[in-house]
Design a protein around this motif. Structure first.
Motif, PDB file in Angstrom:
ATOM      1  N   TRP A  43       0.858  -1.174   0.000  1.00 26.56           N
ATOM      2  CA  TRP A  43       0.000   0.000   0.000  1.00 26.56           C
ATOM      3  C   TRP A  43       0.901   1.233   0.000  1.00 26.56           C
ATOM      4  O   TRP A  43       1.559   1.534   1.009  1.00 26.56           O
ATOM      5  N   ALA A  44       0.932   1.922  -1.110  1.00 25.91           N
ATOM      6  CA  ALA A  44       1.708   3.153  -1.206  1.00 25.91           C
ATOM      7  C   ALA A  44       0.792   4.347  -0.936  1.00 25.91           C
ATOM      8  O   ALA A  44      -0.382   4.345  -1.315  1.00 25.91           O
ATOM      9  N   SER A  45       1.313   5.352  -0.286  1.00 19.22           N
ATOM     10  CA  SER A  45       0.558   6.582  -0.064  1.00 19.22           C
ATOM     11  C   SER A  45       0.618   7.445  -1.321  1.00 19.22           C
ATOM     12  O   SER A  45       1.552   7.354  -2.120  1.00 19.22           O
ATOM     13  N   ILE A  57       4.864   6.349 -11.646  1.00 21.53           N
ATOM     14  CA  ILE A  57       6.199   6.497 -11.062  1.00 21.53           C
ATOM     15  C   ILE A  57       6.682   5.187 -10.450  1.00 21.53           C
ATOM     16  O   ILE A  57       7.838   4.780 -10.645  1.00 21.53           O
ATOM     17  N   LEU A  58       5.820   4.511  -9.713  1.00 24.93           N
ATOM     18  CA  LEU A  58       6.243   3.350  -8.932  1.00 24.93           C
ATOM     19  C   LEU A  58       6.302   2.052  -9.723  1.00 24.93           C
ATOM     20  O   LEU A  58       7.146   1.189  -9.433  1.00 24.93           O
ATOM     21  N   THR A  59       5.446   1.887 -10.718  1.00 27.08           N
ATOM     22  CA  THR A  59       5.378   0.605 -11.433  1.00 27.08           C
ATOM     23  C   THR A  59       6.715   0.162 -12.020  1.00 27.08           C
ATOM     24  O   THR A  59       7.123  -0.996 -11.837  1.00 27.08           O
ATOM     25  N   LYS A  63       8.869  -3.201 -10.929  1.00 23.72           N
ATOM     26  CA  LYS A  63       9.303  -4.168 -11.930  1.00 23.72           C
ATOM     27  C   LYS A  63      10.803  -4.425 -11.797  1.00 23.72           C
ATOM     28  O   LYS A  63      11.270  -5.566 -11.928  1.00 23.72           O
ATOM     29  N   LYS A  64      11.528  -3.371 -11.517  1.00 26.12           N
ATOM     30  CA  LYS A  64      12.971  -3.501 -11.318  1.00 26.12           C
ATOM     31  C   LYS A  64      13.260  -4.421 -10.115  1.00 26.12           C
ATOM     32  O   LYS A  64      14.159  -5.277 -10.173  1.00 26.12           O
ATOM     33  N   PHE A  65      12.493  -4.247  -9.039  1.00 21.98           N
ATOM     34  CA  PHE A  65      12.651  -5.097  -7.857  1.00 21.98           C
ATOM     35  C   PHE A  65      12.345  -6.552  -8.199  1.00 21.98           C
ATOM     36  O   PHE A  65      13.057  -7.470  -7.772  1.00 21.98           O
ATOM     37  N   GLU A  66      11.298  -6.769  -9.001  1.00 17.67           N
ATOM     38  CA  GLU A  66      10.945  -8.128  -9.398  1.00 17.67           C
ATOM     39  C   GLU A  66      12.063  -8.770 -10.216  1.00 17.67           C
ATOM     40  O   GLU A  66      12.400  -9.949 -10.025  1.00 17.67           O
ATOM     41  N   GLU A  67      12.657  -7.987 -11.104  1.00 13.60           N
ATOM     42  CA  GLU A  67      13.754  -8.520 -11.917  1.00 13.60           C
ATOM     43  C   GLU A  67      14.960  -8.883 -11.062  1.00 13.60           C
ATOM     44  O   GLU A  67      15.679  -9.844 -11.346  1.00 13.60           O
ATOM     45  N   GLN A  68      15.182  -8.129  -9.999  1.00 14.86           N
ATOM     46  CA  GLN A  68      16.333  -8.384  -9.133  1.00 14.86           C
ATOM     47  C   GLN A  68      16.116  -9.548  -8.183  1.00 14.86           C
ATOM     48  O   GLN A  68      17.059 -10.267  -7.839  1.00 14.86           O
ATOM     49  N   GLY A  70      12.917 -11.699  -8.121  1.00 15.33           N
ATOM     50  CA  GLY A  70      11.908 -12.681  -8.464  1.00 15.33           C
ATOM     51  C   GLY A  70      10.612 -12.495  -7.693  1.00 15.33           C
ATOM     52  O   GLY A  70       9.690 -13.317  -7.811  1.00 15.33           O
ATOM     53  N   ILE A  71      10.508 -11.434  -6.923  1.00 12.76           N
ATOM     54  CA  ILE A  71       9.325 -11.177  -6.112  1.00 12.76           C
ATOM     55  C   ILE A  71       8.446 -10.139  -6.815  1.00 12.76           C
ATOM     56  O   ILE A  71       8.887  -9.019  -7.093  1.00 12.76           O
ATOM     57  N   LYS A  72       7.213 -10.492  -7.094  1.00 13.81           N
ATOM     58  CA  LYS A  72       6.276  -9.571  -7.725  1.00 13.81           C
ATOM     59  C   LYS A  72       5.568  -8.760  -6.642  1.00 13.81           C
ATOM     60  O   LYS A  72       5.117  -9.315  -5.639  1.00 13.81           O
ATOM     61  N   VAL A  73       5.461  -7.465  -6.853  1.00 20.62           N
ATOM     62  CA  VAL A  73       4.807  -6.590  -5.888  1.00 20.62           C
ATOM     63  C   VAL A  73       3.472  -6.119  -6.449  1.00 20.62           C
ATOM     64  O   VAL A  73       3.413  -5.529  -7.533  1.00 20.62           O
ATOM     65  N   LYS A  74       2.407  -6.407  -5.729  1.00 24.30           N
ATOM     66  CA  LYS A  74       1.074  -5.940  -6.097  1.00 24.30           C
ATOM     67  C   LYS A  74       0.854  -4.577  -5.450  1.00 24.30           C
ATOM     68  O   LYS A  74       0.792  -4.454  -4.221  1.00 24.30           O
ATOM     69  N   LEU A  75       0.747  -3.564  -6.277  1.00 21.14           N
ATOM     70  CA  LEU A  75       0.681  -2.180  -5.812  1.00 21.14           C
ATOM     71  C   LEU A  75      -0.743  -1.671  -5.696  1.00 21.14           C
ATOM     72  O   LEU A  75      -1.560  -1.878  -6.596  1.00 21.14           O
TER      73      LEU A  75
END
Length: 437
Positions: A43-45, A57-59, A63-68, A70-75
């Motif tokens: 949950w982003a403010s 901005i965040l997506t 995606k960069k975090f997922e590539e690094q 393997g964890i997908k973040v649901k925003l």
């Protein structure tokens, strides 16, 4: 904090009293807290001009975090008007995110609920160490003497923004440094349907931020050293009266501002209807409304006399956003990896620059991008003349009680009713009674 937060709900006190703990419920992991998570919910403010801007901005960063990793973040970007109530519901239902943003002034209240992961030395070491962060930012992440309930993400302070053309037209050469100068300049600007100063009288959190600073300048806090409310002290009463008097006595704030609660004062400023506004990191909002950087200037918030500093020369609360982890999330390791990513030097530089905030990470703060004139004012304020709001368990209840009292006084001023020392003290007495002390 950016895009001022909605006032805290009294139900927080109920949650704390009940000892409810939160539970992250949005993960997709095949094991317990030590399992390698496949997904995280976040949950982003709402930090940008609107929710869609935040997603844009965040997506790519997620995606960069997922590539690094393997964890997908649901925003999900949550508006400030909804965020605290959403968090409170999550602590009681157990249906919440793994990671979330919180306003830093909520830290002690949410810490007392037991819902958030404490950031002890071991957890800080997992993200590079506590000493990476500016001390004042960490001090606004939980009660003194306890492990912080969150990690600083974006740091902010208040500044005085002024319309250069309106100043020039009124014959004002430089921005005001004292409150007497601000009132004098405001009167010069308040003519022909335009006004000197913008305010958000219906925004409880903004009310608290402003009167807290003025309280410091009058030598008062709203709580004593034991955490007991002291809303009716002479200094607190004087602070609230000074703030509301910008409308009631000085006539430099438009009566309609008494109902503003959704950044309307920024729109008035951007459209040339108001000459000055006290705000946190407003550059991106001005740009979104078509205002060019050369159209406005920025200066430190005024003080009674002299230059900003500590104690009676305080001119901002330590504003900002913290990132927290629900303690009972099944994805504890993945959540800490995500916090480490979001507070990495590279992400801190990118995100804070984009949002017009100051990195709470020392190495990132040193980047030349944060030496721009407007950001330099925010940075210097944070380092020399800002103070954290009281880090007490019922801070959010304080925001509701006193913020509402100030809102009601704004309404009286707009209606032409007298705002006196006696009426202010009576309003604060009523607010103090709601604290149950």
């Amino acid at each position: 904090m950016r895009n001022l937060r909605a006032a805290a709900a009294v139900t927080l006190a109920i949650s704390i009293a009940a000892g409810v703990t939160g539970c992250g419920g949005g993960s997709d992991s095949g094991g317990g807290s030590n399992a390698s998570p496949k997904t995280l919910t976040y949950w982003a403010s709402n930090q940008g001009p609107n929710i869609e801007a935040d997603k844009k901005i965040l997506t790519p960063e997620l995606k960069k975090f997922e590539e690094q990793t393997g964890i997908k973040v649901k925003l999900e970007v949550v508006p400030w008007s909804d965020l605290l109530n959403r968090i409170l519901a999550a602590t009681t239902s157990g249906q919440g995110p793994d990671v979330l943003n919180i306003g830093n002034t909520w830290s002690a209240s949410l810490q007392a609920s037991g819902a958030l992961l404490p950031w002890d030395a071991k957890n800080f070491d997992a993200i590079g160490g506590r000493d990476r962060f500016v001390d004042s930012a960490v001090a606004s992440a939980g009660a003194e003497g306890q492990d912080p309930a969150a990690v600083p993400l974006y740091s902010l302070s208040y500044a005085l923004y002024y319309n250069k053309k309106m100043f020039a037209d009124a014959g004002i050469a430089t921005p005001p440094k004292t409150w007497d100068e601000l009132v004098a300049d405001g009167k010069k600007l308040s003519k022909d349907g335009k006004w000197g100063l913008g305010a958000e009288g219906g925004n409880l959190s903004n009310n608290i931020h402003q009167v807290f600073v003025l309280g410091k300048q009058h030598g008062a806090d709203f709580f004593d050293s034991s955490g007991k409310a002291t809303f009716t002290s002479d200094g607190a009463v004087a602070a609230v009266k000074q703030y509301v008097d910008f409308m009631a006595k000085d006539k430099i704030v438009a009566p309609g501002n008494a109902e503003y609660a959704q950044n309307q004062s920024l729109t008035d400023f951007a459209k040339g209807r108001t000459g000055m506004v006290l705000w946190q990191a407003a550059a991106s909002t001005f740009a979104a409304q078509g205002m060019k950087p050369e159209d406005w200037g920025v200066a430190p918030v005024p003080v009674p006399s002299g230059t900003p500093g500590q104690d009676k020369q305080t001119n901002s609360m330590v504003a900002g956003i913290n990132i927290a982890v629900f303690k009972n999330t099944k994805n504890i390791d993945g959540a800490k990896q995500f916090v480490k990513f979001m507070t990495s030097d590279a992400e801190q530089k990118l995100l804070n620059k984009t949002y017009g905030a100051i990195p709470p990470v020392k190495a990132a703060q040193a980047d030349e991008a944060f030496g721009a004139p407007d950001l330099a004012v925010l940075r210097d304020t944070l380092s020399t003349s800002a103070a954290p709001l009281p880090q007490v368990p019922n801070e959010s209840q304080f925001e509701t009680a006193v913020g509402t009292a100030v809102k009601d006084l704004w309404a009286d001023a707009a209606a032409g009713k007298p705002v006196t020392t006696e009426t202010v003290k009576a309003a604060l007495e009523k607010a103090q009674q709601t604290m149950g002390q």
